[in-house]
Design a protein around this motif. Structure first.
Motif, PDB file in Angstrom:
ATOM      1  N   UNK A 257     -55.345 -65.953  20.659  1.00  0.00           N
ATOM      2  CA  UNK A 257     -54.159 -67.605  21.308  1.00  0.00           C
ATOM      3  C   UNK A 257     -55.010 -68.925  21.256  1.00  0.00           C
ATOM      4  N   UNK A 258     -54.161 -70.077  21.574  1.00  0.00           N
ATOM      5  CA  UNK A 258     -54.470 -71.366  21.810  1.00  0.00           C
ATOM      6  C   UNK A 258     -53.929 -71.576  23.214  1.00  0.00           C
ATOM      7  N   UNK A 259     -55.402 -72.118  23.991  1.00  0.00           N
ATOM      8  CA  UNK A 259     -55.269 -73.394  25.007  1.00  0.00           C
ATOM      9  C   UNK A 259     -54.201 -74.469  24.460  1.00  0.00           C
ATOM     10  N   UNK A 260     -52.956 -74.349  25.246  1.00  0.00           N
ATOM     11  CA  UNK A 260     -52.640 -75.195  25.835  1.00  0.00           C
ATOM     12  C   UNK A 260     -52.319 -75.904  26.843  1.00  0.00           C
ATOM     13  N   UNK A 261     -51.885 -77.289  26.470  1.00  0.00           N
ATOM     14  CA  UNK A 261     -52.136 -78.313  28.129  1.00  0.00           C
ATOM     15  C   UNK A 261     -51.298 -78.635  28.409  1.00  0.00           C
ATOM     16  N   UNK A 262     -49.611 -77.963  27.581  1.00  0.00           N
ATOM     17  CA  UNK A 262     -48.107 -78.142  28.123  1.00  0.00           C
ATOM     18  C   UNK A 262     -48.196 -79.364  28.953  1.00  0.00           C
ATOM     19  N   UNK A 263     -47.408 -79.531  30.120  1.00  0.00           N
ATOM     20  CA  UNK A 263     -47.359 -80.385  30.730  1.00  0.00           C
ATOM     21  C   UNK A 263     -48.431 -81.487  31.131  1.00  0.00           C
ATOM     22  N   UNK A 264     -49.775 -81.103  31.725  1.00  0.00           N
ATOM     23  CA  UNK A 264     -50.842 -81.212  31.755  1.00  0.00           C
ATOM     24  C   UNK A 264     -51.515 -82.360  31.173  1.00  0.00           C
ATOM     25  N   UNK A 265     -51.742 -81.739  29.945  1.00  0.00           N
ATOM     26  CA  UNK A 265     -52.230 -82.529  28.913  1.00  0.00           C
ATOM     27  C   UNK A 265     -51.489 -82.831  27.573  1.00  0.00           C
ATOM     28  N   UNK A 266     -50.779 -83.005  27.516  1.00  0.00           N
ATOM     29  CA  UNK A 266     -49.221 -82.960  25.762  1.00  0.00           C
ATOM     30  C   UNK A 266     -49.841 -82.861  25.059  1.00  0.00           C
ATOM     31  N   UNK A 267     -50.227 -82.438  24.475  1.00  0.00           N
ATOM     32  CA  UNK A 267     -49.673 -82.157  22.578  1.00  0.00           C
ATOM     33  C   UNK A 267     -51.854 -81.638  22.817  1.00  0.00           C
ATOM     34  N   UNK A 268     -52.196 -81.304  23.692  1.00  0.00           N
ATOM     35  CA  UNK A 268     -53.341 -81.082  23.443  1.00  0.00           C
ATOM     36  C   UNK A 268     -53.491 -78.962  23.308  1.00  0.00           C
TER      37      UNK A 268
ATOM     38  N   UNK B 296     -59.571 -97.288  38.591  1.00  0.00           N
ATOM     39  CA  UNK B 296     -61.216 -97.366  38.874  1.00  0.00           C
ATOM     40  C   UNK B 296     -60.818 -95.522  39.418  1.00  0.00           C
ATOM     41  N   UNK B 297     -62.457 -94.825  38.578  1.00  0.00           N
ATOM     42  CA  UNK B 297     -62.719 -93.718  38.532  1.00  0.00           C
ATOM     43  C   UNK B 297     -63.576 -93.671  40.443  1.00  0.00           C
ATOM     44  N   UNK B 298     -63.077 -93.190  41.496  1.00  0.00           N
ATOM     45  CA  UNK B 298     -64.564 -93.589  42.447  1.00  0.00           C
ATOM     46  C   UNK B 298     -65.347 -92.901  42.061  1.00  0.00           C
ATOM     47  N   UNK B 299     -66.902 -94.002  42.702  1.00  0.00           N
ATOM     48  CA  UNK B 299     -67.959 -93.037  43.135  1.00  0.00           C
ATOM     49  C   UNK B 299     -68.244 -91.891  43.397  1.00  0.00           C
ATOM     50  N   UNK B 300     -67.330 -91.828  44.814  1.00  0.00           N
ATOM     51  CA  UNK B 300     -67.711 -90.011  45.343  1.00  0.00           C
ATOM     52  C   UNK B 300     -66.943 -89.226  44.894  1.00  0.00           C
ATOM     53  N   UNK B 301     -66.726 -88.323  45.632  1.00  0.00           N
ATOM     54  CA  UNK B 301     -65.409 -87.397  45.213  1.00  0.00           C
ATOM     55  C   UNK B 301     -64.300 -88.112  45.294  1.00  0.00           C
ATOM     56  N   UNK B 302     -62.696 -87.025  44.555  1.00  0.00           N
ATOM     57  CA  UNK B 302     -61.880 -88.071  44.275  1.00  0.00           C
ATOM     58  C   UNK B 302     -61.446 -87.383  44.811  1.00  0.00           C
ATOM     59  N   UNK B 303     -60.386 -87.700  45.648  1.00  0.00           N
ATOM     60  CA  UNK B 303     -59.038 -87.643  46.815  1.00  0.00           C
ATOM     61  C   UNK B 303     -57.735 -87.387  44.885  1.00  0.00           C
ATOM     62  N   UNK B 304     -57.906 -87.333  44.129  1.00  0.00           N
ATOM     63  CA  UNK B 304     -57.206 -87.173  43.274  1.00  0.00           C
ATOM     64  C   UNK B 304     -56.654 -85.879  42.395  1.00  0.00           C
ATOM     65  N   UNK B 305     -56.552 -85.074  42.615  1.00  0.00           N
ATOM     66  CA  UNK B 305     -56.814 -83.406  41.813  1.00  0.00           C
ATOM     67  C   UNK B 305     -56.394 -83.963  40.294  1.00  0.00           C
ATOM     68  N   UNK B 306     -57.348 -82.862  39.821  1.00  0.00           N
ATOM     69  CA  UNK B 306     -56.755 -82.980  38.769  1.00  0.00           C
ATOM     70  C   UNK B 306     -55.756 -82.143  38.510  1.00  0.00           C
ATOM     71  N   UNK B 307     -55.276 -83.280  37.319  1.00  0.00           N
ATOM     72  CA  UNK B 307     -54.092 -82.543  36.261  1.00  0.00           C
ATOM     73  C   UNK B 307     -54.517 -81.162  35.098  1.00  0.00           C
ATOM     74  N   UNK B 308     -55.616 -81.204  35.068  1.00  0.00           N
ATOM     75  CA  UNK B 308     -55.954 -79.442  34.797  1.00  0.00           C
ATOM     76  C   UNK B 308     -57.076 -79.412  34.951  1.00  0.00           C
TER      77      UNK B 308
END
Length: 181
Positions: free
Chosen positions: A161-172, A94-106
């Motif tokens: 060069x390419x932006x790479x998601x690495x371990x935060x967003x694998x395959x991107x 569930x995506x929170x309604x307010x500010x997120x306590x979960x930091x982004x991966x990227x």
């Protein structure tokens, strides 16, 4: 000599900021505003659309724009220009309604002409300290990007060069020119 003190701003104050196209953040008890121009918005939309298209098929997580606030451990609420949070990190998906306590991966910051390098580096440090796995700082004017895994593990990218998601967003992957042109 009398000193004056500013009242400390709260998350509620941040929520009451005007919806005027500017980006407001809660930093060290103060509301800070950073204006963004058309080019900035174009780069943010390009990246958001590419990441969303990549994650949608596999339901890999959630992409957020710069109106989404993330609470950081020091009490600041930061709003990356683009952010990705992997599936499984929000309680009950569930995506929170307010500010997120979960930091982004990227977390992605797109520089505006008025951004001060010290402020951007402070923001990058806060993201990394909060557990953000990867931070991209994109400079559309110079056509470059800096990729942070830590404050000491930084890679500079040029237009080819390419932006790479690495371990935060694998395959991107996305060529930097596709994001900024």
């Amino acid at each position: 000599m009398a000193t004056t003190t500013r009242p400390v701003a709260t998350e509620e104050d941040l929520l009451r900021t005007p919806r005027d196209g500017r980006k407001y953040e809660l930093v060290d008890g103060q509301i800070r505003m950073s204006p963004a121009g058309s080019r900035h918005g174009q780069v943010c939309v390009n990246l958001s659309a590419r990441i969303h298209a990549f994650i949608a098929d596999g339901q890999l997580g959630y992409v957020f724009d710069s109106s989404t606030g993330f609470r950081l451990p020091g009490g600041n609420v930061r709003l990356p220009d683009v952010a990705f949070v992997a599936k499984g990190r929000f309680a009950g998906e569930q995506v929170p309604e307010g500010f997120s306590d979960v930091p982004p991966d990227l977390a992605i910051e797109v520089l505006s002409p008025d951004d001060r390098s010290r402020d951007v580096l402070d923001k990058v440090g806060e993201y990394l300290q909060a557990g953000v796995r990867l931070v991209w700082v994109i400079d559309p004017r110079r056509r470059t990007a800096a990729v942070y895994r830590s404050l000491t593990d930084v890679r500079q990218l040029g237009p080819g060069d390419a932006l790479d998601g690495e371990e935060a967003l694998p395959g991107f992957q996305c060529r930097l020119t596709e994001a900024i042109d």
